[in-house]
Design an enzyme around this catalytic site. Structure first.
Site, PDB file in Angstrom:
ATOM      1  N   LEU A 153       0.845  -1.205   0.000  1.00  0.00           N
ATOM      2  CA  LEU A 153       0.000   0.000   0.000  1.00  0.00           C
ATOM      3  C   LEU A 153       0.876   1.249   0.000  1.00  0.00           C
ATOM      4  CD1 LEU A 153      -3.187   0.233   0.005  1.00  0.00           C
ATOM      5  CD2 LEU A 153      -2.910   1.186   2.292  1.00  0.00           C
ATOM      6  N   GLY A 154       1.747   1.336  -1.020  1.00  0.00           N
ATOM      7  CA  GLY A 154       2.520   2.568  -1.235  1.00  0.00           C
ATOM      8  C   GLY A 154       1.670   3.557  -2.017  1.00  0.00           C
ATOM      9  N   ARG A 155       2.345   4.457  -2.690  1.00  0.00           N
ATOM     10  CA  ARG A 155       1.611   5.497  -3.438  1.00  0.00           C
ATOM     11  C   ARG A 155       0.651   4.874  -4.437  1.00  0.00           C
ATOM     12  NH1 ARG A 155       6.971   6.656  -3.964  1.00  0.00           N
ATOM     13  NH2 ARG A 155       7.760   8.549  -3.002  1.00  0.00           N
ATOM     14  N   SER A 175       0.765  -5.356   3.825  1.00  0.00           N
ATOM     15  CA  SER A 175       2.001  -4.579   3.962  1.00  0.00           C
ATOM     16  C   SER A 175       2.590  -4.948   5.314  1.00  0.00           C
ATOM     17  CB  SER A 175       1.733  -3.074   3.891  1.00  0.00           C
ATOM     18  OG  SER A 175       0.945  -2.684   4.975  1.00  0.00           O
ATOM     19  N   ARG A 176       3.908  -4.739   5.439  1.00  0.00           N
ATOM     20  CA  ARG A 176       4.566  -5.155   6.679  1.00  0.00           C
ATOM     21  C   ARG A 176       4.008  -4.396   7.873  1.00  0.00           C
ATOM     22  NH1 ARG A 176      10.605  -5.056   4.501  1.00  0.00           N
ATOM     23  NH2 ARG A 176       9.652  -3.187   3.677  1.00  0.00           N
ATOM     24  N   ARG A 233       6.618  -5.293 -10.809  1.00  0.00           N
ATOM     25  CA  ARG A 233       7.752  -5.804 -11.573  1.00  0.00           C
ATOM     26  C   ARG A 233       7.528  -7.300 -11.761  1.00  0.00           C
ATOM     27  NH1 ARG A 233       8.626  -1.322 -12.883  1.00  0.00           N
ATOM     28  NH2 ARG A 233      10.462  -0.056 -12.429  1.00  0.00           N
ATOM     29  N   ASP A 257       1.286  -6.299 -16.721  1.00  0.00           N
ATOM     30  CA  ASP A 257       1.990  -5.223 -17.439  1.00  0.00           C
ATOM     31  C   ASP A 257       3.492  -5.437 -17.367  1.00  0.00           C
ATOM     32  OD1 ASP A 257       1.997  -2.742 -18.882  1.00  0.00           O
ATOM     33  OD2 ASP A 257       2.619  -1.706 -17.055  1.00  0.00           O
ATOM     34  N   GLU A 262      11.602  -8.807 -20.002  1.00  0.00           N
ATOM     35  CA  GLU A 262      10.979  -7.871 -20.948  1.00  0.00           C
ATOM     36  C   GLU A 262      12.009  -7.416 -21.980  1.00  0.00           C
ATOM     37  OE1 GLU A 262       9.339  -4.667 -18.657  1.00  0.00           O
ATOM     38  OE2 GLU A 262       8.332  -6.031 -17.292  1.00  0.00           O
ATOM     39  N   HIS A 280       4.334  -3.338 -20.624  1.00  0.00           N
ATOM     40  CA  HIS A 280       4.889  -2.422 -19.615  1.00  0.00           C
ATOM     41  C   HIS A 280       4.613  -0.963 -20.004  1.00  0.00           C
ATOM     42  CE1 HIS A 280       8.194  -1.920 -16.347  1.00  0.00           C
ATOM     43  NE2 HIS A 280       7.279  -0.957 -16.284  1.00  0.00           N
TER      44      HIS A 280
HETATM   45  C1  8YV Z   1       9.128   3.045 -16.716  1.00  0.00           C
HETATM   46  C2  8YV Z   1       8.238   2.149 -14.648  1.00  0.00           C
HETATM   47  O1  8YV Z   1       9.915   3.955 -16.084  1.00  0.00           O
HETATM   48  O2  8YV Z   1       8.283   4.111 -13.352  1.00  0.00           O
HETATM   49  C3  8YV Z   1       8.538   2.912 -13.415  1.00  0.00           C
HETATM   50  O3  8YV Z   1       9.059   2.320 -12.456  1.00  0.00           O
HETATM   51  O4  8YV Z   1       8.312   0.968 -14.650  1.00  0.00           O
HETATM   52  C4  8YV Z   1       7.874   2.845 -15.918  1.00  0.00           C
HETATM   53  O5  8YV Z   1       7.199   4.015 -15.727  1.00  0.00           O
HETATM   54  C5  8YV Z   1       8.866   3.466 -18.103  1.00  0.00           C
HETATM   55  O6  8YV Z   1       8.385   2.336 -18.744  1.00  0.00           O
HETATM   56  C6  8YV Z   1      10.075   3.967 -18.829  1.00  0.00           C
HETATM   57  O7  8YV Z   1      11.064   2.995 -18.891  1.00  0.00           O
END
Ligand code: 8YV
Length: 314
Positions: A153-155, A175-176, A233, A257, A262, A280
Site C-alpha cells: 500500500l505505497g503510493r 504490507s509489513r 515488476r 503489465d 521484458e 509495460h
Molecule cells: C518506466 C516504470 O519507467 O516508473 C517505473 O518504475 O516501470 C515505468 O514508468 C517506463 O516504462 C520507462 O522505462
C-alpha cells in the site's frame, strides 16, 4: 560556458531530446548497446546518466565512468540500479515518483474490468463475426461488489484502493506495517489474504526483498475464480508458478503489465487466452511521460547547480 556531459540510455521522445541537448553535451547508449562501443571521450567526460528502461545498471557501468556523480532515473522504480554501489561511490540517484501514480492506478482498474468482463475477447467476438454466427458472448465475471486484495500500500497501491472503493466491495491490503487506512483491512500474510479475495493486485516495489513474493501457494489460495493483476515488476511473481496456474486453471485469469524478461517474455504466455498482456505501459501516456522527462531534467539541473535534488533516492 561549456555544457556538462551526460549519457542518455535507450531512446527519448523529441520533447525530451531537445531540452537535454540544449543543456548538455549528450552521448547515447541505445537499447541493448554496450559501454565499450561508446567513444573514449564519453567515458572520460560523462558526469551524469539520464537512465531509462529496465536493463541492469550495476557496479561495472557505474565504475566505468570516473566523473559520474548522478543517475537520474526516468521512472519511479529503480530496482535494476545498484543504488548501494552508487552510494558507496558518492553517486546520487533520483527517480520520478508521484507523477505517474494516476496512470498506473488507472491502468490497473482498466485491466481488472477488461479481464473480468472479457472486453478484449468480446471485441474479437464481434470482429471475427462470431456474434452474428454463433450468438451471445459467454457470460463473464462481475466487478462491482468483489473483494480486492492489494499487495503493497505505497503510493500506487493506495491510488488503486481509492479507485476500487466506489465498486462497493471490500478492500484488503498486505504490507509489513499497518497504514493509516482504516477504511481498508490490513493483512500481514499474503496467502491468507489471497484466500479472502477475488482479485489480487500487486503494486509493491521490485528488487531482492520482494522477489518471488507471489508464489504457487498464494496462487492456489487465490483459487479457480481468482484474477491476478501485476503492475509492479515481473520479479515479484514466481513466473513459472504463474504460468502453471494459468495453464491448469488454478486461477481463472491474470492481467500483466510486467514480466521477468521484458520484452522477450516467456512464449508460454502467448498461447494462453486467460491472460491479458500489456507491454509495460502503465505510465505510458503523453501527458505523464512529458512530466516524467521534466522531473528527470529538473533533477539533473539541480545536481549541476549544486542545489538539493527534487526526488532523491539516496
Ligand atoms: C518506466 C516504470 O519507467 O516508473 C517505473 O518504475 O516501470 C515505468 O514508468 C517506463 O516504462 C520507462 O522505462
Amino acid at each position: 560556458m561549456t555544457k556538462p556531459t551526460i549519457l542518455t540510455f535507450e531512446s527519448y521522445d523529441d520533447w525530451d531530446v531537445e531540452p537535454l541537448e540544449a543543456a548538455y553535451k549528450v552521448y547515447n547508449l541505445p537499447y541493448e548497446g554496450k559501454v565499450s562501443d561508446l567513444p573514449a571521450d564519453a567515458i572520460t567526460e560523462v558526469e551524469a546518466f539520464a537512465f531509462r528502461g529496465h536493463g541492469v545498471l550495476g557496479a561495472d557501468i557505474i565504475n566505468a565512468f570516473p566523473k559520474l556523480g548522478m543517475i537520474a532515473n526516468y521512472g519511479v522504480g529503480y530496482d535494476t540500479i545498484d543504488v548501494d554501489h552508487a552510494s558507496s561511490r558518492g553517486v546520487r540517484v533520483t527517480n520520478t515518483p508521484d507523477v505517474l501514480t494516476d496512470d498506473v492506478a488507472d491502468l490497473v482498474i482498466g485491466m481488472i474490468i477488461a479481464q473480468s468482463r472479457g472486453i478484449v475477447g468480446a471485441s474479437n467476438w464481434v470482429h471475427s463475426g462470431n456474434w452474428a454466427r454463433n450468438g451471445a458472448f459467454p457470460l463473464q465475471s462481475k466487478v462491482s461488489g468483489k473483494r480486492f486484495g492489494i499487495v503493497g500500500l505505497g503510493r500506487i497501491g493506495r491510488a488503486v484502493a481509492e479507485r476500487l472503493q466506489p465498486f462497493g466491495g471490500d478492500v484488503y491490503y498486505y504490507s509489513r506495517t499497518k497504514k493509516d487506512a482504516p477504511q481498508w483491512t490490513h493483512c500481514t500474510d499474503i496467502v491468507s489474504m489471497a484466500e479472502k479475495v477475488d482479485v489480487l493486485v500487486i503494486t509493491v516495489s521490485g528488487g531482492p526483498e520482494t522477489a518471488g513474493l507471489i508464489g504457487a501457494e498464494t496462487l492456489t489460495a487465490l483459487g479457480p475464480q481468482g484474477l491476478l493483476v501485476n503492475a509492479s515488476r515481473g520479479t515479484t511473481v514466481d513466473e513459472a508458478a504463474l504460468l502453471d496456474a494459468l495453464e491448469t486453471g488454478t486461477i481463472r485469469s491474470a492481467a500483466l503489465d510486467v514480466y521477468d524478461n521484458e520484452p522477450h517474455i516467456d512464449p508460454r504466455f502467448l498461447t494462453l487466452d486467460n491472460v491479458l498482456l500489456q507491454p509495460h505501459q502503465s505510465s505510458g501516456t503523453v501527458e505523464t511521460r512529458k512530466i516524467m522527462g521534466q522531473l528527470q531534467r529538473d533533477n539533473l539541473a539541480a545536481y549541476f547547480a549544486g542545489k538539493p535534488l527534487l526526488t532523491p533516492v539516496n
